[in-house]
Design an enzyme around this catalytic site. Structure first.
Site, PDB file in Angstrom:
ATOM      1  N   LYS A 134       0.851  -1.184   0.000  1.00 10.15           N
ATOM      2  CA  LYS A 134       0.000   0.000   0.000  1.00 10.15           C
ATOM      3  C   LYS A 134       0.894   1.244   0.000  1.00 10.15           C
ATOM      4  O   LYS A 134       2.035   1.141   0.463  1.00 10.15           O
ATOM      5  CB  LYS A 134      -0.916  -0.017   1.215  1.00 10.15           C
ATOM      6  N   HIS A 164      -1.841  -5.898   5.329  1.00  8.46           N
ATOM      7  CA  HIS A 164      -1.320  -6.618   6.497  1.00  8.46           C
ATOM      8  C   HIS A 164      -2.269  -6.525   7.682  1.00  8.46           C
ATOM      9  O   HIS A 164      -2.030  -7.110   8.721  1.00  8.46           O
ATOM     10  CB  HIS A 164       0.067  -6.082   6.883  1.00  8.46           C
ATOM     11  N   LYS A 168      -5.045 -13.642   8.880  1.00  8.46           N
ATOM     12  CA  LYS A 168      -5.840 -14.859   8.762  1.00  8.46           C
ATOM     13  C   LYS A 168      -6.726 -15.073   9.996  1.00  8.46           C
ATOM     14  O   LYS A 168      -7.885 -15.456   9.881  1.00  8.46           O
ATOM     15  CB  LYS A 168      -4.902 -16.046   8.581  1.00  8.46           C
ATOM     16  N   GLU A 202      -4.966   4.409  17.574  1.00  3.26           N
ATOM     17  CA  GLU A 202      -3.598   4.076  17.991  1.00  3.26           C
ATOM     18  C   GLU A 202      -3.114   5.068  19.028  1.00  3.26           C
ATOM     19  O   GLU A 202      -3.433   6.259  18.940  1.00  3.26           O
ATOM     20  CB  GLU A 202      -2.643   4.222  16.815  1.00  3.26           C
ATOM     21  N   ASP A 221      -4.356   6.043   4.751  1.00  2.00           N
ATOM     22  CA  ASP A 221      -3.516   5.050   5.437  1.00  2.00           C
ATOM     23  C   ASP A 221      -4.361   3.928   6.033  1.00  2.00           C
ATOM     24  O   ASP A 221      -3.952   2.764   6.012  1.00  2.00           O
ATOM     25  CB  ASP A 221      -2.722   5.744   6.557  1.00  2.00           C
ATOM     26  N   HIS A 226      -7.673  -0.406   4.727  1.00  2.00           N
ATOM     27  CA  HIS A 226      -7.895  -1.489   5.701  1.00  2.00           C
ATOM     28  C   HIS A 226      -9.339  -1.591   6.203  1.00  2.00           C
ATOM     29  O   HIS A 226      -9.961  -2.639   6.105  1.00  2.00           O
ATOM     30  CB  HIS A 226      -6.984  -1.300   6.923  1.00  2.00           C
ATOM     31  N   LYS A 325      -4.384   8.577  15.258  1.00  3.82           N
ATOM     32  CA  LYS A 325      -3.086   8.427  15.931  1.00  3.82           C
ATOM     33  C   LYS A 325      -3.046   9.292  17.185  1.00  3.82           C
ATOM     34  O   LYS A 325      -3.791  10.255  17.313  1.00  3.82           O
ATOM     35  CB  LYS A 325      -1.976   8.900  14.997  1.00  3.82           C
TER      36      LYS A 325
HETATM   37  P1  NDP Z   1      12.099   3.092   2.168  1.00  5.11           P
HETATM   38  O1  NDP Z   1      12.237   4.435   1.541  1.00  5.11           O
HETATM   39  O2  NDP Z   1      12.629   2.869   3.533  1.00  5.11           O
HETATM   40  O3  NDP Z   1      12.814   2.010   1.213  1.00  5.11           O
HETATM   41  C1  NDP Z   1      12.674   2.052  -0.172  1.00  5.11           C
HETATM   42  C2  NDP Z   1      13.578   1.020  -0.807  1.00  5.11           C
HETATM   43  O4  NDP Z   1      13.432   1.122  -2.224  1.00  5.11           O
HETATM   44  C3  NDP Z   1      15.066   1.196  -0.511  1.00  5.11           C
HETATM   45  O5  NDP Z   1      15.610  -0.086  -0.293  1.00  5.11           O
HETATM   46  C4  NDP Z   1      15.603   1.797  -1.813  1.00  5.11           C
HETATM   47  O6  NDP Z   1      16.933   1.395  -2.079  1.00  5.11           O
HETATM   48  C5  NDP Z   1      14.736   1.080  -2.808  1.00  5.11           C
HETATM   49  N1  NDP Z   1      14.738   1.749  -4.115  1.00  5.11           N
HETATM   50  C6  NDP Z   1      14.360   3.018  -4.413  1.00  5.11           C
HETATM   51  N2  NDP Z   1      14.521   3.237  -5.742  1.00  5.11           N
HETATM   52  C7  NDP Z   1      14.996   2.076  -6.285  1.00  5.11           C
HETATM   53  C8  NDP Z   1      15.349   1.660  -7.602  1.00  5.11           C
HETATM   54  N3  NDP Z   1      15.243   2.474  -8.662  1.00  5.11           N
HETATM   55  N4  NDP Z   1      15.800   0.391  -7.780  1.00  5.11           N
HETATM   56  C9  NDP Z   1      15.916  -0.456  -6.720  1.00  5.11           C
HETATM   57  N5  NDP Z   1      15.596  -0.131  -5.458  1.00  5.11           N
HETATM   58  C10 NDP Z   1      15.135   1.124  -5.243  1.00  5.11           C
HETATM   59  O7  NDP Z   1      10.563   2.719   2.061  1.00  5.11           O
HETATM   60  P2  NDP Z   1       9.721   1.714   3.019  1.00  5.11           P
HETATM   61  O8  NDP Z   1      10.501   0.479   3.208  1.00  5.11           O
HETATM   62  O9  NDP Z   1       9.257   2.448   4.209  1.00  5.11           O
HETATM   63  O10 NDP Z   1       8.397   1.443   2.148  1.00  5.11           O
HETATM   64  C11 NDP Z   1       8.384   0.612   1.015  1.00  5.11           C
HETATM   65  C12 NDP Z   1       6.931   0.387   0.596  1.00  5.11           C
HETATM   66  O11 NDP Z   1       6.231  -0.259   1.650  1.00  5.11           O
HETATM   67  C13 NDP Z   1       6.160   1.679   0.316  1.00  5.11           C
HETATM   68  O12 NDP Z   1       5.239   1.437  -0.715  1.00  5.11           O
HETATM   69  C14 NDP Z   1       5.402   1.930   1.620  1.00  5.11           C
HETATM   70  O13 NDP Z   1       4.231   2.675   1.414  1.00  5.11           O
HETATM   71  C15 NDP Z   1       5.082   0.497   2.025  1.00  5.11           C
HETATM   72  N6  NDP Z   1       4.842   0.324   3.452  1.00  5.11           N
HETATM   73  C16 NDP Z   1       5.811   0.650   4.365  1.00  5.11           C
HETATM   74  C17 NDP Z   1       5.594   0.454   5.715  1.00  5.11           C
HETATM   75  C18 NDP Z   1       6.644   0.783   6.721  1.00  5.11           C
HETATM   76  O14 NDP Z   1       6.352   0.665   7.917  1.00  5.11           O
HETATM   77  N7  NDP Z   1       7.846   1.174   6.312  1.00  5.11           N
HETATM   78  C19 NDP Z   1       4.308  -0.102   6.215  1.00  5.11           C
HETATM   79  C20 NDP Z   1       3.377  -0.455   5.172  1.00  5.11           C
HETATM   80  C21 NDP Z   1       3.650  -0.235   3.857  1.00  5.11           C
HETATM   81  P3  NDP Z   1      18.180   2.368  -1.727  1.00  5.11           P
HETATM   82  O15 NDP Z   1      18.166   2.482  -0.229  1.00  5.11           O
HETATM   83  O16 NDP Z   1      19.315   1.603  -2.243  1.00  5.11           O
HETATM   84  O17 NDP Z   1      17.887   3.670  -2.410  1.00  5.11           O
END
Ligand code: NDP
Length: 454
Positions: A134, A164, A168, A202, A221, A226, A325
């Site tokens: 999401k 998430h 289940k 929350e 969100d 959800h 929140k």
């Molecule tokens: P982050 O910004 O922490 O991580 C993003 C990742 O994407 C990094 O590993 C980055 O790599 C990688 N990335 C960006 N551009 C590229 C590219 N061109 N090629 C390959 N890798 C790339 O984001 P989050 O982990 O927080 O979130 C990821 C997804 O999950 C989003 O859609 C978010 O909405 C969703 N989400 C996140 C939650 C959370 O708690 N974090 C909860 C629920 C959903 P690098 O570091 O090398 O740039």
């Protein structure tokens, strides 16, 4: 036994991967060893295999995965530097995998779309599975466009849109309660139910996630992604069997019949934002003073949306969806308020309260509020509660999601048309908010919401 699969986490260096995905996988591997799984991490940053293995090892252990199983994963896992927007780099990645590929897009949403566009330029294996986080699109049109793009890549059965929240245990508890009891299902309708509240309040505040949350807000969100799905599960007709086809068809049916309670965003929705306060023993700053927040976004941290389901079963029953929140009380569940009994025989003292069923989600439990005779004078009526814990899952939500994906079972994933319906329902409200038709109220962090909301 599922086929061997190569799980590729695109975005391996990101927050989601470290904090939720890998520990969730740890809880799954603790209970189901899945020797057939190969794990590959990929992102744009340089990272040696050793560093990646250290991350994996720590995160799996955090999820309770036994050391012997962690060692098995470490023997085959590797990290690959990939720019997912580059078709040739994606092709090389897919070609290097030893088994059926599962791409998990743990990427910023805009990068996920670019990665999907890049995939259209190469030939992918027919067994390719895609997992999307999401937010899925940012409105009905963008969700529709993304569905069309995904449809060019793989069949719907191979697309996993992650929710998430609907684990289940929650799904099975709701369905078990309703359809395996003679008691509840006959009264699950507008003749007997006065109103339904579905709430996730929350105590947590922004917790450093302004980059994502300040653009999403509570509506996108939580409500869109959800709570509307929980409502669909709560209100659905009886499935012939518990499988993804039945459940997702019946959820879609509920959502297609859903609209704003009054038809008008101004009277069917409320929004608010927290100001500085204390939650438990934590000092929470004013939302607009949190790092990374742009006050001009007017992001809501608390929302209430009242909808109706236009079927005879649910005719005119208000269903209130609420999420926020930095609230004083963390409430998480469904409350069903029944209509009062038509008549109480003369001779009883006190008017009985209507029955209430509260279904807790995380922790999973049920409380049934009934009227009983008080001790002493048996004509005196009082409120009592029957309470029991419900089954919970030993696997964390992200472990369950990964289990579904690895088994090729989209039961817990959001079907494309369902995602679009959720956007259709909230779309007019988001628009009316943008146009200032609904005031942005304030509430003190640690309180139960704005003073004028009762
Ligand atoms: P982050 O910004 O922490 O991580 C993003 C990742 O994407 C990094 O590993 C980055 O790599 C990688 N990335 C960006 N551009 C590229 C590219 N061109 N090629 C390959 N890798 C790339 O984001 P989050 O982990 O927080 O979130 C990821 C997804 O999950 C989003 O859609 C978010 O909405 C969703 N989400 C996140 C939650 C959370 O708690 N974090 C909860 C629920 C959903 P690098 O570091 O090398 O740039």
């Amino acid at each position: 036994m599922s086929n061997p699969a190569s799980l590729v986490i695109l975005g391996a260096s990101g927050d989601l991967t470290h904090r939720l995905l890998l520990p969730g996988l740890g809880t799954l591997l603790k209970l189901h060893s899945r020797p057939e799984l190969t794990l590959v991490g990929a992102a744009v940053e340089e990272m040696g295999d050793e560093q990646w293995k250290e991350i994996v090892s720590k995160a799996l252990a955090e999820g309770g995965c036994p050391q012997a199983r962690i060692d098995q994963v470490l023997a085959t896992t590797r990290y690959q530097k990939v720019d997912v927007t580059n078709p040739q780099e994606l092709k090389a990645l897919l070609d290097s995998l030893p088994s059926d590929p599962v791409l998990y897009f743990a990427l910023p949403p805009a990068v996920t779309i670019k990665a999907c566009q890049a995939l259209t330029e190469i030939e992918s294996p027919s067994t390719l599975r895609l997992t999307l986080e999401k937010p899925f699109g940012s409105d009905a049109q963008t969700a529709h466009d993304l569905n069309a793009l995904l449809g060019r890549l793989v069949p719907e059965q191979q697309i996993f849109r992650v929710d998430h929240f609907l684990g289940k245990a929650t799904v099975l508890n709701l369905l078990g309660l309703r359809f395996a009891n003679r008691l509840f299902e006959p009264v699950w309708d507008a003749n007997n139910i006065e109103r339904v509240d579905i709430i996730t309040d929350e105590t947590l505040a922004l917790e450093g996630r302004a980059g994502y949350y300040d653009h999403a807000g509570a509506m996108k969100d939580m409500i869109q992604s959800h709570l509307l799905l929980v409502m669909a599960m709560f209100a659905m007709e009886e499935p012939a069997r518990i499988d993804e086809l039945e459940l997702r068809d019946l959820m879609a049916h509920v959502l297609r019949a859903t609209e704003l309670y009054t038809g008008d965003p101004a009277t069917s929705s409320r929004r608010a934002r927290y100001t500085a306060g204390t939650v438990g023993d934590r000092e929470v700053p004013n939302y607009v003073d949190e790092e990374g927040v742009d006050p001009a976004n007017e992001t809501e941290t608390l929302v209430e949306l009242t909808v109706r389901i236009n079927t005879s079963r649910w005719w005119d029953v208000p269903i209130r969806l609420r999420s926020g929140k930095a609230l004083g009380d963390g409430r998480n569940g469904i409350t069903v308020l029944f209509k009062p009994v038509a008549h109480v025989p003369e001779g009883f003292v006190n008017v009985p309260s209507p029955n209430v069923i509260s279904i807790g989600m995380k922790p999973e439990n049920i409380a049934v509020g009934i009227t009983t005779n008080a001790e002493g004078d048996a004509r005196d009526l009082e409120d009592s509660v029957l309470f029991t814990e419900l089954g919970s899952s030993a696997i964390r939500p992200y472990g369950e999601i990964l289990q579904g994906i690895l088994d090729g079972d989209p039961l817990l994933s959001v079907r494309g048309d369902i995602a679009e319906e959720c956007w259709r329902i909230v779309g007019p409200v988001v628009q009316a908010w943008k146009e200032g038709e609904v005031p942005l109220d304030e509430y003190r962090a640690g309180s139960s919401g704005p003073n004028n909301w009762k």
